[in-house]
Design a protein around this motif. Sequence first.
Motif, mmCIF file in Angstrom:
data_model
loop_
_atom_site.group_PDB
_atom_site.id
_atom_site.type_symbol
_atom_site.label_atom_id
_atom_site.label_comp_id
_atom_site.label_asym_id
_atom_site.label_seq_id
_atom_site.Cartn_x
_atom_site.Cartn_y
_atom_site.Cartn_z
ATOM 1 N N ALA A 98 0.822 -1.215 0.000
ATOM 2 C CA ALA A 98 0.000 0.000 0.000
ATOM 3 C C ALA A 98 0.852 1.260 0.000
ATOM 4 C CB ALA A 98 -0.916 0.004 1.220
ATOM 5 N N ASP A 99 0.264 2.314 -0.527
ATOM 6 C CA ASP A 99 0.874 3.636 -0.424
ATOM 7 C C ASP A 99 0.547 4.266 0.921
ATOM 8 O OD1 ASP A 99 1.977 3.795 -3.114
ATOM 9 O OD2 ASP A 99 -0.107 3.957 -3.795
ATOM 10 N N VAL A 100 -0.664 3.984 1.432
ATOM 11 C CA VAL A 100 -1.117 4.591 2.680
ATOM 12 C C VAL A 100 -1.956 3.578 3.458
ATOM 13 C CG1 VAL A 100 -2.389 6.514 3.724
ATOM 14 C CG2 VAL A 100 -1.238 6.846 1.533
ATOM 15 N N LEU A 101 -1.683 3.490 4.755
ATOM 16 C CA LEU A 101 -2.474 2.687 5.692
ATOM 17 C C LEU A 101 -3.224 3.668 6.578
ATOM 18 C CD1 LEU A 101 -3.217 0.009 7.141
ATOM 19 C CD2 LEU A 101 -1.110 0.295 8.484
ATOM 20 N N ILE A 102 -4.551 3.540 6.619
ATOM 21 C CA ILE A 102 -5.364 4.499 7.359
ATOM 22 C C ILE A 102 -6.166 3.800 8.446
ATOM 23 C CG2 ILE A 102 -7.159 6.270 7.222
ATOM 24 C CD1 ILE A 102 -6.471 6.590 4.244
ATOM 25 N N ASP A 103 -6.010 4.280 9.665
ATOM 26 C CA ASP A 103 -6.785 3.835 10.816
ATOM 27 C C ASP A 103 -7.985 4.763 10.921
ATOM 28 O OD1 ASP A 103 -7.805 3.546 13.480
ATOM 29 O OD2 ASP A 103 -5.848 2.852 14.175
ATOM 30 N N ALA A 151 0.487 3.369 10.344
ATOM 31 C CA ALA A 151 -0.848 3.886 10.027
ATOM 32 C C ALA A 151 -0.959 5.370 10.339
ATOM 33 C CB ALA A 151 -1.909 3.130 10.820
ATOM 34 N N ILE A 152 -1.672 6.074 9.468
ATOM 35 C CA ILE A 152 -2.055 7.444 9.775
ATOM 36 C C ILE A 152 -3.472 7.400 10.322
ATOM 37 C CG2 ILE A 152 -0.516 8.443 8.042
ATOM 38 C CD1 ILE A 152 -3.054 8.992 6.330
ATOM 39 N N HIS A 153 -3.842 8.422 11.057
ATOM 40 C CA HIS A 153 -5.172 8.448 11.653
ATOM 41 C C HIS A 153 -6.090 9.405 10.910
ATOM 42 C CE1 HIS A 153 -8.214 9.898 14.602
ATOM 43 N NE2 HIS A 153 -8.424 8.596 14.577
ATOM 44 N N ALA A 154 -7.256 8.915 10.547
ATOM 45 C CA ALA A 154 -8.320 9.749 9.969
ATOM 46 C C ALA A 154 -9.627 9.077 10.375
ATOM 47 C CB ALA A 154 -8.198 9.848 8.458
ATOM 48 N N SER A 182 -4.448 13.141 -2.506
ATOM 49 C CA SER A 182 -5.365 13.466 -3.600
ATOM 50 C C SER A 182 -5.295 12.542 -4.816
ATOM 51 C CB SER A 182 -5.193 14.920 -4.029
ATOM 52 O OG SER A 182 -3.918 15.120 -4.562
ATOM 53 N N PRO A 183 -4.156 11.917 -5.131
ATOM 54 C CA PRO A 183 -4.149 11.031 -6.305
ATOM 55 C C PRO A 183 -5.120 9.855 -6.118
ATOM 56 C CG PRO A 183 -1.900 11.554 -5.651
ATOM 57 C CD PRO A 183 -2.808 12.041 -4.561
ATOM 58 N N ARG A 184 -6.006 9.685 -7.071
ATOM 59 C CA ARG A 184 -7.036 8.652 -6.948
ATOM 60 C C ARG A 184 -6.507 7.245 -7.231
ATOM 61 N NH1 ARG A 184 -8.992 12.585 -4.490
ATOM 62 N NH2 ARG A 184 -11.177 13.151 -4.730
ATOM 63 N N ASP A 185 -5.247 7.140 -7.671
ATOM 64 C CA ASP A 185 -4.680 5.819 -7.918
ATOM 65 C C ASP A 185 -3.811 5.325 -6.760
ATOM 66 O OD1 ASP A 185 -2.635 7.654 -8.337
ATOM 67 O OD2 ASP A 185 -1.868 6.657 -10.136
ATOM 68 N N LEU A 186 -3.823 6.023 -5.643
ATOM 69 C CA LEU A 186 -3.101 5.546 -4.460
ATOM 70 C C LEU A 186 -3.657 4.196 -4.023
ATOM 71 C CD1 LEU A 186 -2.931 8.737 -2.206
ATOM 72 C CD2 LEU A 186 -1.016 7.608 -3.348
ATOM 73 N N LYS A 187 -2.768 3.340 -3.534
ATOM 74 C CA LYS A 187 -3.200 2.068 -2.963
ATOM 75 C C LYS A 187 -3.450 2.305 -1.478
ATOM 76 C CE LYS A 187 -0.680 -0.706 -6.236
ATOM 77 N NZ LYS A 187 0.437 -1.599 -6.498
ATOM 78 N N LEU A 188 -4.704 2.211 -1.081
ATOM 79 C CA LEU A 188 -5.096 2.498 0.296
ATOM 80 C C LEU A 188 -5.550 1.228 0.999
ATOM 81 C CD1 LEU A 188 -7.311 5.650 -0.412
ATOM 82 C CD2 LEU A 188 -4.890 5.601 0.174
ATOM 83 N N VAL A 189 -5.095 1.052 2.229
ATOM 84 C CA VAL A 189 -5.586 -0.024 3.095
ATOM 85 C C VAL A 189 -6.140 0.648 4.338
ATOM 86 C CG1 VAL A 189 -4.978 -2.051 4.475
ATOM 87 C CG2 VAL A 189 -3.969 -1.746 2.210
ATOM 88 N N LEU A 190 -7.357 0.246 4.718
ATOM 89 C CA LEU A 190 -8.041 0.828 5.868
ATOM 90 C C LEU A 190 -8.340 -0.240 6.905
ATOM 91 C CD1 LEU A 190 -8.872 2.510 3.239
ATOM 92 C CD2 LEU A 190 -10.742 3.321 4.614
ATOM 93 N N TYR A 191 -8.450 0.197 8.150
ATOM 94 C CA TYR A 191 -8.919 -0.712 9.192
ATOM 95 C C TYR A 191 -9.588 0.073 10.301
ATOM 96 C CZ TYR A 191 -4.935 0.561 12.151
ATOM 97 O OH TYR A 191 -4.030 1.248 12.921
ATOM 98 N N CYS A 192 -10.408 -0.636 11.059
ATOM 99 C CA CYS A 192 -11.032 -0.086 12.266
ATOM 100 C C CYS A 192 -10.918 -1.170 13.341
ATOM 101 C CB CYS A 192 -12.486 0.328 11.996
ATOM 102 S SG CYS A 192 -13.571 -1.034 11.537
ATOM 103 N N ASP A 226 -8.155 1.970 -5.773
ATOM 104 C CA ASP A 226 -7.544 0.793 -5.151
ATOM 105 C C ASP A 226 -7.638 0.916 -3.633
ATOM 106 O OD1 ASP A 226 -6.044 -1.440 -4.456
ATOM 107 O OD2 ASP A 226 -4.393 -0.975 -5.823
ATOM 108 N N VAL A 227 -8.790 0.541 -3.099
ATOM 109 C CA VAL A 227 -9.055 0.651 -1.666
ATOM 110 C C VAL A 227 -9.350 -0.737 -1.124
ATOM 111 C CG1 VAL A 227 -10.478 1.729 0.116
ATOM 112 C CG2 VAL A 227 -10.096 2.924 -2.048
ATOM 113 N N GLN A 228 -8.680 -1.085 -0.035
ATOM 114 C CA GLN A 228 -8.910 -2.368 0.619
ATOM 115 C C GLN A 228 -9.160 -2.139 2.099
ATOM 116 O OE1 GLN A 228 -5.201 -4.364 -0.292
ATOM 117 N NE2 GLN A 228 -6.121 -5.369 -2.068
ATOM 118 N N SER A 229 -9.886 -3.064 2.691
ATOM 119 C CA SER A 229 -10.178 -3.037 4.122
ATOM 120 C C SER A 229 -9.678 -4.342 4.726
ATOM 121 C CB SER A 229 -11.694 -2.906 4.308
ATOM 122 O OG SER A 229 -12.047 -3.052 5.657
#
Length: 126
Positions: free
Chosen positions: A30-35, A50-53, A69-79, A99-102
Motif C-alpha cells: 500500500a501507499d497509505v495505511l489508514i486507521d 498507520a495514519i489516523h483519519a 489526492s491522487p485517486r490511484d493511491l493504494k489504500l488499506v483501511l482498518y477499524c 484501489d481501496v482495501q479493508s
Amino acid sequence: MKTAHDLVAAAKARITEVAIDQAPAAIRAADVLIDVREADEYQAGHIPGAIHASRGMLEFRVSSTPALSPRDLKLVLYCKTSGRAALAAAALQDMGYLDVQSIAGGFDAWVAAGQPVALPAMPAFE
C-alpha cells in the motif's frame, strides 16, 4: 428502514476485504495505511505506519491533504472489527479512489494474529 448492519453488509458487498493472514503483504504494497477508528482508540495502539483519519472526518481529511489526492493511491483501511472500515472504503470508492482495501476483522484480528502494535511513547522523567 436500514440498520447500521445493513449498511455495513452493503458496503462489504462492493469493497475488497483482505484476510488477516494477507494483511501484512497488503500493507507493504500500500501507499497509505489508514486507521479510521476514533483518536483515543488510535492513541491506545495502532498498526505501525498507520495514519489516523477517523471515520467521521475521513472524506474531509483526504480532500484537504494534497498527498492523498491522487485517486490511484493504494489504500488499506482498518477499524476495530471492520464495519467502519468497510463504510470508509465504500465512501473512498465513491470519491473516485481506485484501489481501496479493508482489513477483514480489523485491529482486533490484527492483535489476535500476534501482529505488531505501535504504542504511544511514554515521556521520560529524569
